[in-house]
Design a protein around this motif. Structure first.
Motif, PDB file in Angstrom:
ATOM      1  N   ILE A   5      11.246  -5.315   2.216  1.00  0.00           N
ATOM      2  CA  ILE A   5      10.223  -4.896   1.254  1.00  0.00           C
ATOM      3  C   ILE A   5       9.944  -3.432   1.568  1.00  0.00           C
ATOM      4  N   ILE A   8       6.255   0.563   0.634  1.00  0.00           N
ATOM      5  CA  ILE A   8       4.883   0.045   0.681  1.00  0.00           C
ATOM      6  C   ILE A   8       3.955   1.251   0.899  1.00  0.00           C
ATOM      7  N   LEU A  11       0.312  -0.581   4.265  1.00  0.00           N
ATOM      8  CA  LEU A  11       0.561  -1.901   4.839  1.00  0.00           C
ATOM      9  C   LEU A  11      -0.565  -2.231   5.815  1.00  0.00           C
ATOM     10  N   VAL A  55       8.410  -1.909  -3.778  1.00  0.00           N
ATOM     11  CA  VAL A  55       7.097  -2.261  -4.341  1.00  0.00           C
ATOM     12  C   VAL A  55       6.350  -1.042  -4.886  1.00  0.00           C
ATOM     13  N   ARG A  58       2.761   0.246  -3.658  1.00  0.00           N
ATOM     14  CA  ARG A  58       1.610  -0.666  -3.682  1.00  0.00           C
ATOM     15  C   ARG A  58       1.145  -1.019  -2.261  1.00  0.00           C
ATOM     16  N   CYS A  59       0.004  -1.673  -2.215  1.00  0.00           N
ATOM     17  CA  CYS A  59      -0.562  -2.116  -0.928  1.00  0.00           C
ATOM     18  C   CYS A  59      -0.065  -3.533  -0.623  1.00  0.00           C
ATOM     19  N   VAL A  60       0.327  -3.758   0.623  1.00  0.00           N
ATOM     20  CA  VAL A  60       0.758  -5.097   1.074  1.00  0.00           C
ATOM     21  C   VAL A  60      -0.179  -5.548   2.200  1.00  0.00           C
ATOM     22  N   LEU A 356       2.842 -12.894   3.100  1.00  0.00           N
ATOM     23  CA  LEU A 356       2.262 -11.612   2.707  1.00  0.00           C
ATOM     24  C   LEU A 356       2.108 -11.504   1.199  1.00  0.00           C
ATOM     25  N   VAL A 357       1.229 -10.578   0.826  1.00  0.00           N
ATOM     26  CA  VAL A 357       0.837 -10.434  -0.569  1.00  0.00           C
ATOM     27  C   VAL A 357       1.034  -8.982  -0.989  1.00  0.00           C
ATOM     28  N   VAL A 358       1.717  -8.789  -2.110  1.00  0.00           N
ATOM     29  CA  VAL A 358       1.825  -7.462  -2.707  1.00  0.00           C
ATOM     30  C   VAL A 358       0.703  -7.348  -3.735  1.00  0.00           C
ATOM     31  N   TYR A 364      -6.384  -2.084  -0.465  1.00  0.00           N
ATOM     32  CA  TYR A 364      -7.047  -3.395  -0.514  1.00  0.00           C
ATOM     33  C   TYR A 364      -8.533  -3.280  -0.871  1.00  0.00           C
ATOM     34  N   GLN A 378       2.497 -10.373  -6.153  1.00  0.00           N
ATOM     35  CA  GLN A 378       3.550 -11.240  -5.645  1.00  0.00           C
ATOM     36  C   GLN A 378       3.120 -11.846  -4.308  1.00  0.00           C
TER      37      GLN A 378
END
Ligand code: NIG
Ligand code: FE
Length: 382
Positions: A5, A8, A11, A55, A58-60, A356-358, A364, A378
């Motif tokens: 992934i 990011i 993270l 991704v 984006r924030c994971v 984990l969440v995307v 966040y 996701q």
């Protein structure tokens, strides 16, 4: 099968070896190998993998760990919510209505309801969930509730001591005997944890102690509902018995806070309850300033908190409990893991589960900044 992934933007690792609390990392990448995280590092520099997912900055975050839910039930209690919003008070007695509906429901209906709620949770980023019994309150109905819970999680909790059921109204001691005797015999093999609702209108401290000790003797871990409706002594009992968590903690004495600070028991706050009962919110700041480990959970149940959304609970924790956005996110992930004494989830680091969440957001903080907006893009579960 391995996946990187990549790209990011932010993270959240929660990795104590990488920094304070949320241990965040900008411009990162993660490699997942057969359900486990095998590498964490800078974007664009991950080792080769079978698959690559970009991704887009984006924030994971780690998947949410919802350490308190009651999703095995039947029936509807929206009328109680409507009445509360019109000024009525919450009382433990409403539980008996759900007990009646649950006893009357087939296994298939209970499983269908739980399936729908667990799917809701997953779609909203929850990757680990604890599920309690507690709406059966006969040996058979508690055992079938736990068997259904076990279809969804290994974190199953025997809550035969939720309230005294109507048929034992005149003989609470007889009910405690049943819970610690034949009901426990049937339910212990289906449970990891034992829990008691120790509060006004439910069980007192002496009853709770007897029930928890009987469960501990059978190899179950202890957890407790305490401090939801008053200061009953449940919190200090939880610490004394080394319970993994004491949940609600809305009403706390200074002695309760000191006991939690000196013990190994997580304080799990359930702000969906105060939202839905119009009670005062718990004071997370008071607990954290004293050095207590705090978790947040949904308490998803038809009476006091019918939400499956950890994002909603985070928004409430930030707005009403005195938590920063980082503290609330930690409490909903690593905090929940601590409340379940799990070391394999809640943290994104080498060797941990790839839960984990995307987020469809750059940070966040958007979970609280944009309350009520679906932002889970996701979800990866191992
Ligand atoms: O965690 N406090 C006890 N049990 C649930 C409420 C259950 C109900 O009202 O049905 C709780 O809030
Ligand atoms: Fe509960």
């Amino acid at each position: 099968m391995s996946t990187v992934i990549d790209n990011i933007g932010l993270l959240v690792t929660n990795d104590p070896e990488q920094g304070e609390l949320t241990a965040e990392r900008a411009n990162a990448a993660v490699v997942i190998d057969n359900g486990v995280i095998s590498w964490v590092g800078d974007a664009g520099s991950a080792p080769d993998a079978d698959d690559r997912l970009d991704v887009g900055g984006r924030c994971v975050i780690p998947g949410f760990v919802d350490s308190h839910s009651h999703v095995v039930f039947a029936g509807d209690r929206s009328d109680e919510f409507v009445a509360r919003m019109a000024g009525e008070e919450y009382a433990a007695g409403g539980i008996r209505r759900t007990v009646e509906a649950t006893r009357a429901a087939s296994d298939a209906e209970l499983a269908r309801n739980a399936t729908r709620l667990v799917a809701e949770m997953r779609a909203q980023g929850t990757t680990t969930v604890e599920i309690k019994s507690g709406y059966g309150l006969t040996s058979i109905d508690e055992a079938r509730s736990l068997a259904i819970a076990g279809q969804f999680t290994t974190e199953t909790t025997f809550l035969g001591a939720h309230v005294v059921p109507a048929e034992f109204a005149d003989d609470p001691a007889g009910y405690v005997e049943l819970v610690t005797g034949t009901m426990l015999d049937l339910c212990a093999p289906l449970s990891k944890w034992i829990d008691v609702f120790c509060d006004d209108g439910a069980f007192d401290v002496d009853q709770a102690r007897a029930i928890l000790e009987a469960g501990i003797d059978r190899g179950l871990g202890a957890r407790l509902h305490g401090g939801q409706l008053g200061t009953s002594g449940a919190v200090q009992l939880a610490v004394e018995l080394d319970a993994a968590s004491v949940d609600h903690c809305t009403f706390l004495t200074d002695e309760d806070v000191a006991a939690l600070a000196g013990g190994n028991t997580v304080a799990t706050l359930l702000p969906g309850v105060e939202f839905s009962t119009r009670q005062p919110y718990p004071d997370a700041r008071r607990l954290m300033d004293a050095g207590v480990t705090v978790a947040i959970a949904s308490d998803c149940n038809p009476g006091s908190s019918y939400t499956s959304s950890m994002s909603f609970c985070i928004a409430l924790a930030v707005r009403e409990l005195g938590m920063t956005t980082a503290e609330a996110l930690w409490a909903a992930t690593a905090g929940g893991a601590a409340a379940l004494r799990r070391e394999d989830v809640g943290v994104l680091a080498e060797g941990k589960k790839a839960d984990l969440v995307v987020l469809d957001a750059p940070h966040y903080s958007y979970l609280a900044y944009r309350p009520g907006v679906p932002q889970v893009q996701q979800v990866f579960k191992a």
